[in-house]
Scaffold this motif. Structure first.
Motif, PDB file in Angstrom:
ATOM      1  N   LEU A  32       0.838  -1.201   0.000  1.00 21.49           N
ATOM      2  CA  LEU A  32       0.000   0.000   0.000  1.00 21.49           C
ATOM      3  C   LEU A  32       0.868   1.245   0.000  1.00 21.49           C
ATOM      4  O   LEU A  32       0.541   2.230  -0.667  1.00 21.49           O
ATOM      5  CB  LEU A  32      -0.936  -0.013   1.206  1.00 21.49           C
ATOM      6  N   PHE A  33       1.950   1.207   0.762  1.00 18.33           N
ATOM      7  CA  PHE A  33       2.961   2.240   0.602  1.00 18.33           C
ATOM      8  C   PHE A  33       4.308   1.738   1.089  1.00 18.33           C
ATOM      9  O   PHE A  33       4.394   0.858   1.937  1.00 18.33           O
ATOM     10  CB  PHE A  33       2.572   3.558   1.293  1.00 18.33           C
ATOM     11  N   ASN A  34       5.330   2.295   0.494  1.00 18.11           N
ATOM     12  CA  ASN A  34       6.718   2.005   0.858  1.00 18.11           C
ATOM     13  C   ASN A  34       7.453   3.332   0.853  1.00 18.11           C
ATOM     14  O   ASN A  34       7.565   3.985  -0.176  1.00 18.11           O
ATOM     15  CB  ASN A  34       7.324   1.036  -0.149  1.00 18.11           C
ATOM     16  N   LYS A  35       7.903   3.721   2.002  1.00 11.47           N
ATOM     17  CA  LYS A  35       8.571   5.019   2.141  1.00 11.47           C
ATOM     18  C   LYS A  35       9.948   4.802   2.747  1.00 11.47           C
ATOM     19  O   LYS A  35      10.090   4.164   3.795  1.00 11.47           O
ATOM     20  CB  LYS A  35       7.738   5.935   3.038  1.00 11.47           C
ATOM     21  N   ALA A  36      10.975   5.313   2.070  1.00  9.52           N
ATOM     22  CA  ALA A  36      12.347   5.120   2.544  1.00  9.52           C
ATOM     23  C   ALA A  36      13.105   6.439   2.547  1.00  9.52           C
ATOM     24  O   ALA A  36      12.795   7.355   1.772  1.00  9.52           O
ATOM     25  CB  ALA A  36      13.073   4.094   1.685  1.00  9.52           C
ATOM     26  N   THR A  86      19.728   3.943   6.123  1.00  8.45           N
ATOM     27  CA  THR A  86      18.509   3.866   5.322  1.00  8.45           C
ATOM     28  C   THR A  86      17.380   3.346   6.197  1.00  8.45           C
ATOM     29  O   THR A  86      17.453   2.247   6.741  1.00  8.45           O
ATOM     30  CB  THR A  86      18.686   2.951   4.107  1.00  8.45           C
ATOM     31  N   GLU A  87      16.353   4.178   6.316  1.00  7.85           N
ATOM     32  CA  GLU A  87      15.148   3.829   7.060  1.00  7.85           C
ATOM     33  C   GLU A  87      14.062   3.493   6.046  1.00  7.85           C
ATOM     34  O   GLU A  87      13.722   4.315   5.205  1.00  7.85           O
ATOM     35  CB  GLU A  87      14.730   5.000   7.939  1.00  7.85           C
ATOM     36  N   ASN A  88      13.537   2.269   6.105  1.00  8.62           N
ATOM     37  CA  ASN A  88      12.600   1.782   5.095  1.00  8.62           C
ATOM     38  C   ASN A  88      11.317   1.315   5.769  1.00  8.62           C
ATOM     39  O   ASN A  88      11.354   0.451   6.651  1.00  8.62           O
ATOM     40  CB  ASN A  88      13.241   0.637   4.306  1.00  8.62           C
ATOM     41  N   THR A  89      10.176   1.863   5.337  1.00  7.84           N
ATOM     42  CA  THR A  89       8.890   1.600   5.957  1.00  7.84           C
ATOM     43  C   THR A  89       7.929   0.972   4.957  1.00  7.84           C
ATOM     44  O   THR A  89       7.842   1.433   3.810  1.00  7.84           O
ATOM     45  CB  THR A  89       8.276   2.913   6.487  1.00  7.84           C
ATOM     46  N   PHE A  90       7.209  -0.071   5.400  1.00  7.64           N
ATOM     47  CA  PHE A  90       6.279  -0.783   4.523  1.00  7.64           C
ATOM     48  C   PHE A  90       4.902  -0.912   5.171  1.00  7.64           C
ATOM     49  O   PHE A  90       4.795  -1.124   6.389  1.00  7.64           O
ATOM     50  CB  PHE A  90       6.785  -2.204   4.228  1.00  7.64           C
ATOM     51  N   ARG A  91       3.865  -0.840   4.340  1.00  5.64           N
ATOM     52  CA  ARG A  91       2.521  -1.284   4.705  1.00  5.64           C
ATOM     53  C   ARG A  91       2.057  -2.217   3.591  1.00  5.64           C
ATOM     54  O   ARG A  91       1.990  -1.808   2.428  1.00  5.64           O
ATOM     55  CB  ARG A  91       1.543  -0.130   4.863  1.00  5.64           C
ATOM     56  N   ILE A  92       1.733  -3.463   3.945  1.00  5.96           N
ATOM     57  CA  ILE A  92       1.435  -4.500   2.952  1.00  5.96           C
ATOM     58  C   ILE A  92       0.070  -5.121   3.254  1.00  5.96           C
ATOM     59  O   ILE A  92      -0.217  -5.485   4.403  1.00  5.96           O
ATOM     60  CB  ILE A  92       2.522  -5.592   2.945  1.00  5.96           C
TER      61      ILE A  92
END
Length: 663
Positions: A49-53, A69-75
């Motif tokens: 749904l979103f991936n923000k890094a 690197t900070e990597n954020t996911f919503r799946i």
């Protein structure tokens, strides 16, 4: 075909305004949990749904700069096949000599479910968060999200920290499932200049601005005194929306070459009160740096360990071509590859020579050194294997393999002694990846085309008899040359003959094979020749007083490999190839030929491919001659419609029947 890359020199500001929805962890909605299928790709098993890094730099007095690197996911999980997306792995490097190990930490890992109309959160505990060792250079951090089921939404964040400022992380906007919203931000201090390489840049929205920053640090002489330095920082933002899943297609060299992504190459650094340090600005700079490394150039200069053996090998051998052949076969037979690729030695050529084992660099460095000592001009060629990507810009980290190039009488010959089935100008298939870089001792280099300019051929001859019940029997001979022979030896060397023949029988629609023999399976200088006799009961169809036969019999192709409406990626054939099929058929007594397919010649244009079918009769015999050629190793996706039509016309023609009539 050219890969479309967009190169941005960071610290050059281009300003644009992009309005986009902001996403934050912990803000999962009921609508997201209620969604039963992806609104665009209804076949998707899951979607991001979103991936923000965000990649940014930190500094401490002891270790200097680090890349974070900070990597954020919503799946979202739509189907049970998508449950694998609730497990995530991050490899990280631990094999440095001059840096501390990379670090990975997962945070804010939560599974969301909808129960009785309410959102229920399940946080990840320590049991689902673990690290494993892959080898002495790599470890892997992984999570297994809790309470995941079809309909769940999972969120997580990880931070990757590395002191290796040369290896800037690659960010992939595109995944094997759809991505609704993806954003990548880089914050790069002016001490560093990176070249950003964006694949398929036209599909990205880009925003860049320069901000001011301040760095505080301790004075080198008086550590109790703090100093500050002002600098400019380039903040770059890349965004993409509604990115389709990256899907495998037939005839693709390496799908990673076409993934929507951004990578970075360090060009130079200039720290406070220190001189500018240039990195890989040009191919000359790249190759010179590699050659001057102690694990490259110095190893190529070693001689004493093989001189006694070489004198015996070349005793009374004067011809350069024969000397080349003797040295190559000696190294190929003596040395055994340990399955490690690279262009630097691991244990060194001397120890590798004594042990009889080594990586690609050690084996081919031994070959190059022996050839040069024997008076044959030999140089290393750096290349990137198919699974490693395309070396499209000056970059010392893109290479992962080295072979040898020899020049005799103005002709160049490529060699790889690390493989037992290679010969002159026949290198492993995974090394045929566009171009390599030939480098010389003075640091100069030149681009070398790795794709062969000669055809590799398969020629099949069959003598076939048909009985009155439609059964067939006959003799079969197949010649394979060049890469067709190499590919056969690679695939079937060491395989049990019975298992191999069972596979051939299955591939050829269940024919029965007898009297099998093979020639030159070990003599690499000659074509591989297979012979056998065969019988089959299902190749002729009898309807009333007529018999229908496919001209290609059990080689008839019925399905077009190109079925997509549109082609995303170039079509990869590997190397120029030709396939010929000659069939002589004796028709059964009591039958005559009613009709045969008309002869045809199909051309794609632009010398990509051709198909020729000739069919003729003489008494009770039918002669079929078919030739198929592909003359390009790779064809642009812009040519896909032409190629698709060509294959369909070819298949339609192959499926026209020979018709026999009973008299």
């Amino acid at each position: 075909m050219k890969v479309k890359l967009f190169v941005v020199l960071l610290l050059v500001a281009t300003l644009s305004k992009i309005n986009a929805q902001e996403f934050k962890l912990g803000k999962v909605s009921v609508a997201e949990l209620e969604e039963k299928k992806h609104p665009v790709d209804t076949t998707a098993v899951a979607a991001i749904l979103f991936n923000k890094a965000r990649t940014f730099f930190t500094y401490d007095a002891k270790n200097g700069f680090s890349i974070n690197t900070e990597n954020t996911f919503r799946i979202k999980i739509y189907k049970k096949e998508g449950l694998i997306w609730a497990n995530y792995k991050v490899p990280y490097y631990v094999g440095y000599e001059h840096y501390n190990d990379d670090l990975v930490e997962f945070k804010d890992c939560v599974t969301y479910n909808l129960e009785n109309g309410k959102i229920v959160k399940t946080k990840l505990n320590s049991e689902g968060n673990f690290k494993t060792s892959i080898n002495k250079y790599w470890k892997e951090a992984a999570i297994t999200m809790p309470n995941v089921k079809v309909g769940s939404v999972v969120e997580f964040k990880y931070v990757l920290k590395s002191e290796n400022i040369i290896e800037f992380p690659v960010f992939n906007f595109q995944q094997y499932i759809p991505v609704n919203n993806s954003e990548y931000v880089t914050e790069i201090p002016g001490f560093f200049v990176y070249k950003a390489i964006a694949r398929r840049f036209s599909e990205l929205q880009f925003d860049s601005k320069v901000e001011q920053g301040i760095l505080s640090y301790n004075n080198k002489i008086d550590v109790m005194r703090s100093e500050t330095v002002n600098f400019e920082q380039a903040n770059n933002k890349y965004r993409a929306y509604n990115i389709p899943a990256l899907k495998e297609e037939p005839f693709v060299d390496n799908i990673e070459n076409y993934r929507l992504s951004v990578s970075h190459e360090l060009e130079k650094t200039q720290f406070y009160q220190e001189p500018v340090k240039d990195y890989s600005n040009t191919w000359e700079g790249v190759t010179k740096t590699i050659y001057e490394d102690k694990d490259f150039g110095k190893e190529l200069d070693e001689r004493d360990y093989f001189m006694q053996d070489l004198e015996m090998i070349l005793k009374n051998v004067e011809s350069p071509n024969e000397r080349l052949d003797k040295v190559f076969k000696f190294v190929q037979n003596k040395m055994n590859w340990n399955n490690k690729r690279g262009y630097y030695v691991d244990k060194g050529v001397k120890k590798a020579y004594v042990d009889g084992t080594g990586n690609t660099a050690e084996i081919n460095f031994i070959l190059i050194a022996m050839l040069n000592y024997a008076g044959i001009n030999a140089s290393p060629i750096l290349l990137s294997t198919l699974d490693n990507g395309i070396p499209t810009y000056p970059n010392r980290t893109i290479f992962n393999y080295v072979i040898a190039a020899v020049e005799i009488e103005g002709k160049q010959i490529l060699l790889d002694a690390s493989n037992k089935n290679t010969t002159q100008n026949i290198i492993p298939l995974y090394t045929i990846n566009w171009t390599g870089r030939l480098i010389k001792q003075d640091g100069t280099s030149q681009e070398i085309k790795l794709v062969p300019n000669f055809q590799s051929r398969k020629a099949i001859n069959m003598m076939v008899s048909i009985d009155s019940k439609g059964g067939i029997s006959g003799k079969y001979t197949l010649h394979r040359t060049n890469y067709e022979a190499f590919a056969f030896r690679e695939k079937y060397s060491g395989i049990n003959e019975q298992n191999y023949l069972e596979k051939v029988e299955n591939d050829l629609k269940g024919i029965q094979i007898n009297d099998y023999s093979i020639e030159n399976s070990k003599d690499l200088s000659k074509p591989v020749i297979e012979n056998f006799t065969f019988t089959a009961d299902n190749e002729c169809e009898i309807i009333g007083d007529k018999m229908y036969i496919n001209p290609q019999l059990f080689f008839t192709q019925t399905q077009n490999p190109f079925v997509q409406e549109k082609r995303e990626f170039p079509v990869y054939f590997g190397y120029p190839k030709q396939e010929k099929l000659n069939v002589n058929i004796d028709i059964p007594e009591g039958y005559v030929v009613e009709s045969i397919p008309k002869s045809i010649k199909l051309l794609t244009g632009e010398n990509v491919g051709s198909f020729i079918l000739n069919c003729a009769t003489s008494g009770n015999k039918i002669q079929i001659a078919i030739s198929k050629e592909i003359n390009k190793e790779i064809v642009s996706s812009d040519y896909y419609d032409v190629l698709k039509k060509f294959y369909q016309q070819m298949i339609d023609k192959e499926n026209e029947k020979i018709v026999l009539k009973k008299i």
